[in-house]
Design an enzyme around this catalytic site. Structure first.
Site: not given
Ligand code: DX5
Ligand code: ZN
Length: 216
Positions: A6, A31, A33, A35, A64, A66, A135, A173
């Site tokens: 990620s 990956h 993320d 947001m 991903h 969010m 998740m 994740d």
């Molecule tokens: C959290 C993200 C993850 C995050 C995971 O909301 O979706 O992808 O980067 O990080 P770690 O592996 O540190 O929990």
């Molecule tokens: Zn993620």
């Protein structure tokens, strides 16, 4: 086992270097993320940054989202170069339609489930999903602790996929470490996402191998 690091835990000021280092370390997925500060209490990046990364990397972009009502932006993420687009079941009023939009846009469709959302929510969509993301923390931040009941949820989802005769991948994740990687893959996980447990431990080639060895 596929490891999808990620980028949330990478060096944002040097994304090109980080992406090249992942390729050199033998990774094939990354990956991303996204947001929006609404669906989750944090803001990261969107299509323009992903487009800039796309120009520097051939990795499989596992995006991903969010964000609330992601159907508004599927075309933008696909055009930016997302290979897979994962939307949250909780963020879509018409989830089946959004999955169809993803396929229409030329990307692989995936659905993410927050820790409290039962796999039942996507039962009827399974045949059309490339992947389901479980998740294992409440989304929004890296470096959180794995929520233990999510292991049972992986087992439930795996049984559901097998019963349906589907070949949907399972991704996990949040809070993934070298210590829990093996029980997760044994329970049915195909794709491990790792942020902090990966990027905070260079060199990446050795860390990638450590994750592979942990799952043997
Ligand atoms: C959290 C993200 C993850 C995050 C995971 O909301 O979706 O992808 O980067 O990080 P770690 O592996 O540190 O929990
Ligand atoms: Zn993620």
């Amino acid at each position: 086992m596929i490891l999808s690091p990620s980028m949330l835990s990478s060096d944002f000021a040097n994304m090109e270097t980080e992406l090249k280092a992942l390729e050199a370390a033998g990774l094939s997925w990354v990956h991303l993320d996204v947001m929006d500060g609404m669906f989750v209490p944090n803001i990261t990046f969107g299509p323009p940054i992903i487009k800039a990364m796309r120009a520097k990397s051939k990795l499989f972009f596992d995006c991903h989202l969010m964000i609330n009502d992601p159907g508004r932006y599927i075309g933008d993420f696909a055009d930016a170069g997302a290979d897979l687009i994962c939307v949250h079941a909780e963020a879509c009023t018409h989830l089946e339609r959004v999955c169809a939009q993803i396929v229409e846009a030329g990307a692989k469709p995936a659905v993410a489930l927050n820790p409290h959302t039962p796999p039942e929510a996507i039962r009827y969509l399974l045949p059309q999903l490339y992947m389901v993301l479980i998740m294992s923390v409440n989304p929004g931040f890296g470096g959180q602790k794995f929520i233990p009941f999510c292991l049972d949820k992986v087992r439930d989802l795996k049984a559901m996929i097998d019963r349906a005769g589907a070949d949907t991948l399972i991704q996990i994740d949040g809070g993934v470490t070298l210590d829990n990687a093996r029980e997760l893959t044994e329970a049915g996980v195909d794709v491990l996402v790792s942020g902090s447990a990966f990027f905070k431990h260079p060199p990446y080639g050795e860390r990638h191998k450590a994750f592979q060895d942990a799952c043997k």
